[in-house]
Design a protein around this motif. Sequence first.
Motif, PDB file in Angstrom:
ATOM      1  N   ALA A  96       7.370  -5.802 -15.021  1.00  0.00           N
ATOM      2  CA  ALA A  96       8.021  -6.289 -13.797  1.00  0.00           C
ATOM      3  C   ALA A  96       8.905  -7.494 -14.102  1.00  0.00           C
ATOM      4  O   ALA A  96       8.502  -8.407 -14.836  1.00  0.00           O
ATOM      5  N   SER A  97      10.108  -7.499 -13.528  1.00  0.00           N
ATOM      6  CA  SER A  97      11.057  -8.583 -13.782  1.00  0.00           C
ATOM      7  C   SER A  97      10.879  -9.755 -12.828  1.00  0.00           C
ATOM      8  O   SER A  97      11.280 -10.876 -13.125  1.00  0.00           O
ATOM      9  N   ASN A  98      10.275  -9.497 -11.669  1.00  0.00           N
ATOM     10  CA  ASN A  98      10.023 -10.570 -10.709  1.00  0.00           C
ATOM     11  C   ASN A  98       8.857 -10.177  -9.813  1.00  0.00           C
ATOM     12  O   ASN A  98       8.359  -9.043  -9.870  1.00  0.00           O
ATOM     13  N   VAL A  99       8.422 -11.086  -8.963  1.00  0.00           N
ATOM     14  CA  VAL A  99       7.222 -10.868  -8.162  1.00  0.00           C
ATOM     15  C   VAL A  99       7.418  -9.772  -7.114  1.00  0.00           C
ATOM     16  O   VAL A  99       6.469  -9.063  -6.743  1.00  0.00           O
ATOM     17  N   TYR A 100       8.653  -9.566  -6.663  1.00  0.00           N
ATOM     18  CA  TYR A 100       8.901  -8.550  -5.638  1.00  0.00           C
ATOM     19  C   TYR A 100       8.807  -7.137  -6.218  1.00  0.00           C
ATOM     20  O   TYR A 100       8.353  -6.202  -5.542  1.00  0.00           O
ATOM     21  N   VAL A 101       9.201  -6.982  -7.481  1.00  0.00           N
ATOM     22  CA  VAL A 101       8.983  -5.705  -8.170  1.00  0.00           C
ATOM     23  C   VAL A 101       7.487  -5.456  -8.326  1.00  0.00           C
ATOM     24  O   VAL A 101       7.002  -4.326  -8.126  1.00  0.00           O
ATOM     25  N   LEU A 102       6.732  -6.508  -8.645  1.00  0.00           N
ATOM     26  CA  LEU A 102       5.286  -6.395  -8.780  1.00  0.00           C
ATOM     27  C   LEU A 102       4.654  -5.929  -7.467  1.00  0.00           C
ATOM     28  O   LEU A 102       3.821  -5.003  -7.463  1.00  0.00           O
ATOM     29  N   ILE A 103       5.043  -6.553  -6.358  1.00  0.00           N
ATOM     30  CA  ILE A 103       4.483  -6.171  -5.059  1.00  0.00           C
ATOM     31  C   ILE A 103       4.866  -4.731  -4.714  1.00  0.00           C
ATOM     32  O   ILE A 103       4.049  -3.957  -4.197  1.00  0.00           O
ATOM     33  N   GLY A 104       6.113  -4.345  -5.029  1.00  0.00           N
ATOM     34  CA  GLY A 104       6.541  -2.963  -4.795  1.00  0.00           C
ATOM     35  C   GLY A 104       5.694  -1.968  -5.580  1.00  0.00           C
ATOM     36  O   GLY A 104       5.299  -0.914  -5.047  1.00  0.00           O
ATOM     37  N   LEU A 105       5.371  -2.307  -6.826  1.00  0.00           N
ATOM     38  CA  LEU A 105       4.524  -1.425  -7.644  1.00  0.00           C
ATOM     39  C   LEU A 105       3.085  -1.407  -7.117  1.00  0.00           C
ATOM     40  O   LEU A 105       2.415  -0.371  -7.188  1.00  0.00           O
ATOM     41  N   ARG A 106       2.615  -2.531  -6.590  1.00  0.00           N
ATOM     42  CA  ARG A 106       1.271  -2.555  -5.975  1.00  0.00           C
ATOM     43  C   ARG A 106       1.225  -1.650  -4.744  1.00  0.00           C
ATOM     44  O   ARG A 106       0.231  -0.964  -4.508  1.00  0.00           O
ATOM     45  N   LEU A 107       2.310  -1.632  -3.968  1.00  0.00           N
ATOM     46  CA  LEU A 107       2.384  -0.732  -2.817  1.00  0.00           C
ATOM     47  C   LEU A 107       2.374   0.730  -3.278  1.00  0.00           C
ATOM     48  O   LEU A 107       1.695   1.578  -2.692  1.00  0.00           O
ATOM     49  N   LEU A 108       3.130   1.008  -4.340  1.00  0.00           N
ATOM     50  CA  LEU A 108       3.162   2.366  -4.892  1.00  0.00           C
ATOM     51  C   LEU A 108       1.790   2.770  -5.424  1.00  0.00           C
ATOM     52  O   LEU A 108       1.354   3.919  -5.257  1.00  0.00           O
ATOM     53  N   GLN A 109       1.095   1.820  -6.039  1.00  0.00           N
ATOM     54  CA  GLN A 109      -0.258   2.089  -6.521  1.00  0.00           C
ATOM     55  C   GLN A 109      -1.170   2.506  -5.367  1.00  0.00           C
ATOM     56  O   GLN A 109      -1.959   3.455  -5.483  1.00  0.00           O
ATOM     57  N   GLY A 110      -1.053   1.786  -4.244  1.00  0.00           N
ATOM     58  CA  GLY A 110      -1.859   2.145  -3.078  1.00  0.00           C
ATOM     59  C   GLY A 110      -1.567   3.541  -2.569  1.00  0.00           C
ATOM     60  O   GLY A 110      -2.459   4.254  -2.110  1.00  0.00           O
ATOM     61  N   ALA A 111      -0.291   3.952  -2.683  1.00  0.00           N
ATOM     62  CA  ALA A 111       0.113   5.266  -2.177  1.00  0.00           C
ATOM     63  C   ALA A 111      -0.411   6.413  -3.041  1.00  0.00           C
ATOM     64  O   ALA A 111      -0.625   7.519  -2.526  1.00  0.00           O
ATOM     65  N   ILE A 112      -0.622   6.182  -4.337  1.00  0.00           N
ATOM     66  CA  ILE A 112      -1.007   7.288  -5.214  1.00  0.00           C
ATOM     67  C   ILE A 112      -2.482   7.267  -5.607  1.00  0.00           C
ATOM     68  O   ILE A 112      -2.930   8.119  -6.364  1.00  0.00           O
ATOM     69  N   THR A 113      -3.260   6.299  -5.105  1.00  0.00           N
ATOM     70  CA  THR A 113      -4.686   6.286  -5.435  1.00  0.00           C
ATOM     71  C   THR A 113      -5.384   7.467  -4.772  1.00  0.00           C
ATOM     72  O   THR A 113      -4.790   8.226  -4.026  1.00  0.00           O
ATOM     73  N   GLY A 114      -6.653   7.602  -5.025  1.00  0.00           N
ATOM     74  CA  GLY A 114      -7.425   8.710  -4.468  1.00  0.00           C
ATOM     75  C   GLY A 114      -8.359   9.331  -5.489  1.00  0.00           C
ATOM     76  O   GLY A 114      -8.958  10.374  -5.233  1.00  0.00           O
ATOM     77  N   TYR A 115      -8.500   8.701  -6.655  1.00  0.00           N
ATOM     78  CA  TYR A 115      -9.358   9.254  -7.701  1.00  0.00           C
ATOM     79  C   TYR A 115     -10.819   9.290  -7.234  1.00  0.00           C
ATOM     80  O   TYR A 115     -11.501  10.304  -7.378  1.00  0.00           O
ATOM     81  N   GLY A 116     -11.279   8.186  -6.660  1.00  0.00           N
ATOM     82  CA  GLY A 116     -12.673   8.117  -6.223  1.00  0.00           C
ATOM     83  C   GLY A 116     -12.980   9.127  -5.127  1.00  0.00           C
ATOM     84  O   GLY A 116     -14.041   9.762  -5.126  1.00  0.00           O
ATOM     85  N   THR A 117     -12.047   9.290  -4.164  1.00  0.00           N
ATOM     86  CA  THR A 117     -12.244  10.253  -3.083  1.00  0.00           C
ATOM     87  C   THR A 117     -12.368  11.667  -3.627  1.00  0.00           C
ATOM     88  O   THR A 117     -13.249  12.437  -3.221  1.00  0.00           O
ATOM     89  N   ALA A 118     -11.470  12.028  -4.559  1.00  0.00           N
ATOM     90  CA  ALA A 118     -11.494  13.371  -5.137  1.00  0.00           C
ATOM     91  C   ALA A 118     -12.768  13.599  -5.945  1.00  0.00           C
ATOM     92  O   ALA A 118     -13.361  14.687  -5.901  1.00  0.00           O
ATOM     93  N   CYS A 119     -13.222  12.579  -6.691  1.00  0.00           N
ATOM     94  CA  CYS A 119     -14.474  12.689  -7.448  1.00  0.00           C
ATOM     95  C   CYS A 119     -15.658  12.923  -6.511  1.00  0.00           C
ATOM     96  O   CYS A 119     -16.492  13.799  -6.754  1.00  0.00           O
ATOM     97  N   THR A 120     -15.722  12.119  -5.453  1.00  0.00           N
ATOM     98  CA  THR A 120     -16.824  12.242  -4.500  1.00  0.00           C
ATOM     99  C   THR A 120     -16.827  13.623  -3.859  1.00  0.00           C
ATOM    100  O   THR A 120     -17.880  14.260  -3.712  1.00  0.00           O
ATOM    101  N   THR A 121     -15.645  14.100  -3.464  1.00  0.00           N
ATOM    102  CA  THR A 121     -15.538  15.421  -2.841  1.00  0.00           C
ATOM    103  C   THR A 121     -15.957  16.516  -3.808  1.00  0.00           C
ATOM    104  O   THR A 121     -16.681  17.458  -3.437  1.00  0.00           O
TER     105      THR A 121
END
Length: 394
Positions: A96-121
């Motif tokens: 990340a080149s600056n903090v706003y890119v970091l926050i954008g990637l954190r938002l993207l991370q939230g959008a693609i998570t779901g590993y635990g839900t799929a494992c539990t299911t």
Amino acid sequence: MKMWKKNLLVCWFSMFVTGIGMSQIAPIMPLYIKHLGISNTSSISQLSGIAFGSTFVISAIFAPIWGSAADKFGRKPMLLRASLGMALVIASMGLASNVYVLIGLRLLQGAITGYGTACTTLIATQTDKEHAGYALGTLSTANIAGSLIGPSIGGLIEELFGVKYVFFITGGLLLIAFITTLLFVKESFVREDRKILTAKEVWSSIPEKSLTIVLSVTFLIITMALYTIEPIVTVYVTQLSKNTSHIALISGLVFSASGLANIIAAPRLGKLSDKIGAHKVMLIALIAAGLIYIPQAFVKNPWQLMILRFLLGLTLGGLNPSVNILVKKITPTSITGRIFGFTTSAGYFGVFAGSVLGGQVAARLGISCVFFVTSALLLLNAVWVYFRLYKKLT
């Protein structure tokens, strides 16, 4: 070895690795934001909170969507999507080149998570009724175990190699989870419902709507209770401790005590749920947890707090697995992923709401009041569970 046992072993390992990877990031977030050029202390705190909390809010929104996709396309594809996606996104945070890119990637991370839900299911739908409690209880310890040692590993990596490498190594750990899942998780998926259901149709197909609501709210309350204390642990330990030279270490031990107890208790209480019923274990654990919070407001030193946090962890070992067992019990297999998505979403909101509630109550009313408020939430939830769930299932 039966398929569910093999998959339980692989999912446990992968969720353990994922837990290590994810928990490494939170402690070094302020350091990385400073590294990205933010020097003002208040700005660092504010941006760290946004970068940390935003992921959970977005995850809460997307959890039901990925749960629905798991019911349509299978659970293994969702495991592969989440693990590979997070590996790439988190590794990119190190660039990340600056903090706003970091926050954008954190938002993207939230959008693609779901590993635990799929494992539990996956484990919930493959495991027979007689072993569901044990399997789901064991699975629930994986992320906790990883989260316990993750911060220490993250701190060590930062010391040895620099803050950026925490993200690169976390991405590498998640890539290991992807490869392990690809090679060893087995699923014979046959979609039971050929029609793509709308949210309204999914809701209509739930046979026990009121119980599903009770379980989702209970999961939210449980998660809130766990995270109301997290923002204030270090401050509270500082107040209790006479030796201020080891505050970070003592705070870490206090925080880890409940997680360690959870690892010990969850598989055993899961087995007990298989014998006497998850609704009984849930009610007893809710009441016990609510009562154990009260004396934490009156401790005189960190070691007393640590003992009570350990006892609390024993009760929490009977809560998350019980919710998952009961969701499996009352939900048709064709929509299990979607319902687990809803309960997971409630948990993510609980993380965010608990952190905010704990900080606000501590700031306005004092740290002791946080324990009283959390206790009241759990005990009121226990009363609701007794009348709306326990009596009905009994």
